[in-house]
Write a protein that holds these residues in place. Structure first.
Motif, PDB file in Angstrom:
ATOM      1  N   PHE A  10       0.856  -1.188   0.000  1.00 35.42           N
ATOM      2  CA  PHE A  10       0.000   0.000   0.000  1.00 35.42           C
ATOM      3  C   PHE A  10       0.889   1.234   0.000  1.00 35.42           C
ATOM      4  O   PHE A  10       1.998   1.222   0.534  1.00 35.42           O
ATOM      5  N   ILE A  13      -0.914   6.079   2.238  1.00 34.03           N
ATOM      6  CA  ILE A  13      -1.692   6.025   3.484  1.00 34.03           C
ATOM      7  C   ILE A  13      -0.755   5.627   4.616  1.00 34.03           C
ATOM      8  O   ILE A  13       0.215   4.909   4.392  1.00 34.03           O
ATOM      9  N   LEU A  37      -3.983   3.770  -3.803  1.00 38.11           N
ATOM     10  CA  LEU A  37      -3.523   3.170  -2.557  1.00 38.11           C
ATOM     11  C   LEU A  37      -2.671   1.928  -2.802  1.00 38.11           C
ATOM     12  O   LEU A  37      -1.822   1.593  -1.979  1.00 38.11           O
TER      13      LEU A  37
END
Length: 119
Positions: A10, A13, A37
């Motif tokens: 990912f 984030i 993401l």
């Protein structure tokens, strides 16, 4: 404690904290905003926000797609059928079937696309 090196799958984030996914993309008048993401050969995960009236034109995908509605409402067309989806709902779109969407009001979604591995 020994930390091992790893590749994060990912991006964009923070890890190990609760996230307000809808708060990670802002509405912008007359625009579609996206935040990737994850982008891997067999899966993509993207947050989107759409101003009212904005959308994604009809297209096909090599993978199955899942739209999780975070805020607002949209019309999602899959093949010949149109579905109204709103906050808290999800809709799956099979690979190879034409699909698209239009925001009836400001709209945010999490899109997950899962693709078969390349042969």
């Amino acid at each position: 404690m020994t930390l091992t090196m790893r590749t994060e799958l990912f991006k964009n984030i923070p890890f190990a904290q609760a996230l307000d996914l809808a708060g990670l993309v802002d509405y912008e008048p007359g625009r579609v905003v996206s935040r990737t993401l994850a982008q891997q050969p067999t899966a993509n995960v993207t947050l989107f926000s759409f101003a009212a009236g904005e959308g994604i034109s009809t297209h096909t995908s090599p993978g199955d797609a899942l739209v999780l509605v975070l805020d607002g409402q949209a019309q999602v067309t899959i093949g010949d059928a149109t579905h109204t989806v709103g906050a808290g709902q999800a809709i799956a779109m099979p690979s190879g079937v034409p699909h698209g969407l239009e925001a009836e009001e400001p709209f945010k979604m999490l899109l997950v696309v899962v693709k078969p591995p390349k042969a």
